[in-house]
Motif scaffolding. Structure first.
Motif, mmCIF file in Angstrom:
data_model
loop_
_atom_site.group_PDB
_atom_site.id
_atom_site.type_symbol
_atom_site.label_atom_id
_atom_site.label_comp_id
_atom_site.label_asym_id
_atom_site.label_seq_id
_atom_site.Cartn_x
_atom_site.Cartn_y
_atom_site.Cartn_z
ATOM 1 N N GLU A 1 0.831 -1.198 0.000
ATOM 2 C CA GLU A 1 0.000 0.000 0.000
ATOM 3 C C GLU A 1 0.870 1.254 0.000
ATOM 4 O O GLU A 1 2.003 1.244 0.490
ATOM 5 C CB GLU A 1 -0.910 0.053 1.235
ATOM 6 C CG GLU A 1 -1.837 -1.130 1.416
ATOM 7 C CD GLU A 1 -1.308 -2.139 2.404
ATOM 8 O OE1 GLU A 1 -2.126 -2.844 3.036
ATOM 9 O OE2 GLU A 1 -0.076 -2.226 2.569
ATOM 10 N N SER B 1 -3.227 3.537 -2.807
ATOM 11 C CA SER B 1 -2.987 2.545 -3.850
ATOM 12 C C SER B 1 -2.470 1.264 -3.212
ATOM 13 O O SER B 1 -1.788 1.295 -2.190
ATOM 14 C CB SER B 1 -1.962 3.053 -4.865
ATOM 15 O OG SER B 1 -2.398 4.226 -5.497
ATOM 16 N N CYS B 2 -2.769 0.158 -3.845
ATOM 17 C CA CYS B 2 -2.272 -1.139 -3.387
ATOM 18 C C CYS B 2 -1.860 -1.929 -4.620
ATOM 19 O O CYS B 2 -2.711 -2.260 -5.452
ATOM 20 C CB CYS B 2 -3.347 -1.872 -2.605
ATOM 21 S SG CYS B 2 -2.929 -3.574 -2.175
ATOM 22 N N VAL B 3 -0.567 -2.201 -4.736
ATOM 23 C CA VAL B 3 -0.039 -2.956 -5.872
ATOM 24 C C VAL B 3 0.157 -4.405 -5.458
ATOM 25 O O VAL B 3 0.756 -4.690 -4.418
ATOM 26 C CB VAL B 3 1.283 -2.355 -6.357
ATOM 27 C CG1 VAL B 3 1.832 -3.169 -7.517
ATOM 28 C CG2 VAL B 3 1.087 -0.897 -6.760
ATOM 29 N N THR C 1 1.523 -8.332 -6.356
ATOM 30 C CA THR C 1 2.418 -9.171 -7.148
ATOM 31 C C THR C 1 2.214 -10.619 -6.736
ATOM 32 O O THR C 1 1.648 -10.916 -5.677
ATOM 33 C CB THR C 1 3.893 -8.792 -6.922
ATOM 34 O OG1 THR C 1 4.204 -8.934 -5.526
ATOM 35 C CG2 THR C 1 4.163 -7.364 -7.341
ATOM 36 N N ARG D 1 -10.273 -0.445 -9.353
ATOM 37 C CA ARG D 1 -9.121 -1.293 -9.643
ATOM 38 C C ARG D 1 -8.726 -1.174 -11.102
ATOM 39 O O ARG D 1 -9.556 -0.874 -11.971
ATOM 40 C CB ARG D 1 -9.410 -2.746 -9.282
ATOM 41 C CG ARG D 1 -10.488 -3.402 -10.110
ATOM 42 C CD ARG D 1 -10.868 -4.765 -9.516
ATOM 43 N NE ARG D 1 -9.778 -5.725 -9.594
ATOM 44 C CZ ARG D 1 -9.709 -6.841 -8.873
ATOM 45 N NH1 ARG D 1 -10.672 -7.127 -8.002
ATOM 46 N NH2 ARG D 1 -8.693 -7.667 -9.011
ATOM 47 N N LYS E 1 -2.687 -3.033 -14.275
ATOM 48 C CA LYS E 1 -1.619 -2.552 -13.394
ATOM 49 C C LYS E 1 -1.565 -3.331 -12.085
ATOM 50 O O LYS E 1 -0.739 -3.023 -11.223
ATOM 51 C CB LYS E 1 -1.810 -1.062 -13.097
ATOM 52 C CG LYS E 1 -1.680 -0.172 -14.316
ATOM 53 C CD LYS E 1 -1.831 1.293 -13.940
ATOM 54 C CE LYS E 1 -1.662 2.180 -15.164
ATOM 55 N NZ LYS E 1 -1.819 3.634 -14.824
ATOM 56 N N LYS E 2 -2.470 -4.270 -11.910
ATOM 57 C CA LYS E 2 -2.541 -5.059 -10.686
ATOM 58 C C LYS E 2 -2.627 -4.146 -9.463
ATOM 59 O O LYS E 2 -1.935 -4.346 -8.457
ATOM 60 C CB LYS E 2 -1.351 -5.999 -10.567
ATOM 61 C CG LYS E 2 -1.298 -7.050 -11.672
ATOM 62 C CD LYS E 2 -0.169 -8.033 -11.446
ATOM 63 C CE LYS E 2 -0.143 -9.097 -12.521
ATOM 64 N NZ LYS E 2 0.938 -10.085 -12.295
ATOM 65 N N THR E 3 -3.477 -3.170 -9.547
ATOM 66 C CA THR E 3 -3.581 -2.152 -8.518
ATOM 67 C C THR E 3 -5.035 -1.914 -8.146
ATOM 68 O O THR E 3 -5.898 -1.854 -9.029
ATOM 69 C CB THR E 3 -2.935 -0.839 -8.994
ATOM 70 O OG1 THR E 3 -1.565 -1.080 -9.345
ATOM 71 C CG2 THR E 3 -2.990 0.220 -7.912
ATOM 72 N N TYR F 1 -7.390 0.831 -5.786
ATOM 73 C CA TYR F 1 -7.321 2.177 -5.250
ATOM 74 C C TYR F 1 -8.445 2.412 -4.242
ATOM 75 O O TYR F 1 -9.500 1.781 -4.305
ATOM 76 C CB TYR F 1 -7.450 3.207 -6.372
ATOM 77 C CG TYR F 1 -6.452 3.056 -7.482
ATOM 78 C CD1 TYR F 1 -6.779 2.369 -8.650
ATOM 79 C CD2 TYR F 1 -5.176 3.589 -7.374
ATOM 80 C CE1 TYR F 1 -5.858 2.224 -9.676
ATOM 81 C CE2 TYR F 1 -4.257 3.458 -8.395
ATOM 82 C CZ TYR F 1 -4.600 2.776 -9.547
ATOM 83 O OH TYR F 1 -3.683 2.639 -10.561
ATOM 84 N N CYS G 1 -4.926 -3.144 2.536
ATOM 85 C CA CYS G 1 -5.628 -3.808 1.440
ATOM 86 C C CYS G 1 -5.504 -5.319 1.623
ATOM 87 O O CYS G 1 -4.564 -5.810 2.267
ATOM 88 C CB CYS G 1 -5.134 -3.363 0.077
ATOM 89 S SG CYS G 1 -3.512 -3.944 -0.412
#
Length: 121
Positions: free
Chosen positions: A6, A21-23, A25, A72, A76-78, A80, A96
């Motif tokens: 985050e 934001s939360c990316v 992987t 989302r 971008k695999k994100t 918000y 998140c």
């Protein structure tokens, strides 16, 4: 496995806005529902918002409905969380979570480390 990171927290005055934001992987992101939770000092972690894998359906806690927006971007695999009209009672660590579209935190498989949001009066 999935890792969530985050960002976007900070100090803001009451009435202000922030976007978290939360990316993600690792684990396939586009198939999973995502959620945002928050935890204030001395309180239980509580549901804030959730979104389905497609982004077509969203859910909110009553306390943030009309002020916060979850969205989302699967490319971008994100995920918000746009937070408007912030109040001092929104102060908390925001997390998140991945793996469900639920108000129940125990249904999620993975969690980020959290980002602090502080709203001054």
């Amino acid at each position: 496995q999935a890792q969530l990171v985050e960002s976007g927290g900070g100090l803001v005055q009451a009435g202000g806005s922030l976007r978290l934001s939360c990316v993600a992987t690792g684990r396939t992101f586009r198939n999973d529902g995502m959620g945002w939770f928050r935890q204030a000092p001395g309180k239980e972690r509580e549901f804030v918002a959730a979104i389905t894998w497609s982004g077509y359906s969203t859910y909110y806690a009553d306390s943030v409905k009309g002020r916060f927006t979850i969205s989302r971007d699967n490319a971008k695999k994100t995920v918000y969380l746009r937070m408007n009209s912030l109040k001092p009672e929104d102060t908390a660590v925001y997390y998140c979570a991945q793996g469900a579209t639920s108000r129940d935190r125990y249904e999620y498989d993975y969690w980020g480390q959290g980002t602090q949001v502080t709203v001054s009066s």
